[in-house]
Scaffold this motif. Structure first.
Motif: not given
Length: 252
Positions: A86, A61-63, A219, A35, A242-243, A88, A31-33
């Motif tokens: 990822l 958003d987290e994906r 992590y 920024r 990060r995720g 999005e 589960q990563v996002a």
């Protein structure tokens, strides 16, 4: 979009399934996002105002993503490959001009990012703790498209960044529990017209549930501040990925 990183990771997975000794294959869920900010620049790497992925493009958003990892232990060296990807889409309003798209333009955006990490290390046994220095390469396969909602004009980045770096892994075993962390860092002024600063940190906890099976959680934090070139576009990006991730693995 071509995704050679996925093909390499799949080959590493096959290697893990077929190699005779010292092989671990893992798969799971991440589960990563993302920024940060991005700008289009001129051919010399200057100009262009960086814009926030969230406010300007509606991203961040987290994906969820598949996560794969394979390790082949020859004693010296230890070869490891891992990766996730990822995808999005979002909508936003440009804070500043982005290439040929003017400021305050409503846009739709699409992001596809594949991240692969490949390392080669040598274990140094220090009792309950093992320190493994070596070299690693992080590969970013980035596709980013921004389309003007009203007229359909668009800007696109499609590039692969391969970043070699110094790397160290530290692991400790406590019964059936293995705790580990690895870190890579790179700062270089110019690499094939790509330059910048890069930091990658990953922490992992793994529990052995059977003699050849385990479960894990971890992590990952990646910080990339760089400039790059495609065939048609130059860009500057400052992003953080990060995720967390969970899964299971088998040792052969």
């Amino acid at each position: 979009m071509k995704t050679p990183c996925i093909e390499v990771l799949f080959a590493a997975w096959l290697l893990a399934a077929c190699a005779p000794v010292g092989v671990t294959a893992q798969a799971g869920y991440a589960q990563v996002a993302l920024r940060g900010d991005i700008a289009l620049t001129d051919d010399m790497g200057s100009g262009g105002t960086r814009q926030d992925f969230d406010s300007a493009f509606g991203l961040g958003d987290e994906r969820g993503s598949p996560f794969v990892r394979a390790q082949v232990d020859f004693g010296v060296p230890v070869l490891t490959a891992s990766g996730f990807w990822l995808r999005e889409s979002g909508s936003g309003v440009l804070d500043e001009t982005f290439g040929g798209l003017p400021a305050a333009t409503p846009v739709d955006s699409d992001l596809e990012l594949t991240v692969g990490k490949f390392s080669c290390t040598a274990d140094i046994d220090l009792g309950p703790v093992t320190v493994s220095p070596g070299l690693a390469v992080d590969v970013f396969d980035l596709y980013f498209r921004v389309r003007e909602q009203a007229l359909g004009n668009s800007e696109e980045i499609d590039d692969i960044l391969a970043l070699p770096m110094l790397f160290v892994r530290v692991e400790g075993r406590f019964g059936g529990l293995r705790l580990g962390a690895d870190c890579g860092y790179l700062e270089i002024p110019d690499l094939d017209r790509n330059n910048g600063r890069f930091f990658d940190l990953e922490a992992l906890a793994e529990w052995t549930v059977l003699s050849e099976a385990s479960v894990f959680c971890g992590y990952r934090f990646i910080d990339l501040d760089a400039k790059g070139d495609t065939d048609t576009q130059s860009f500057a990006v400052d992003l953080q990925i990060r995720g967390w991730f969970v899964g299971g693995g088998l040792r052969f």
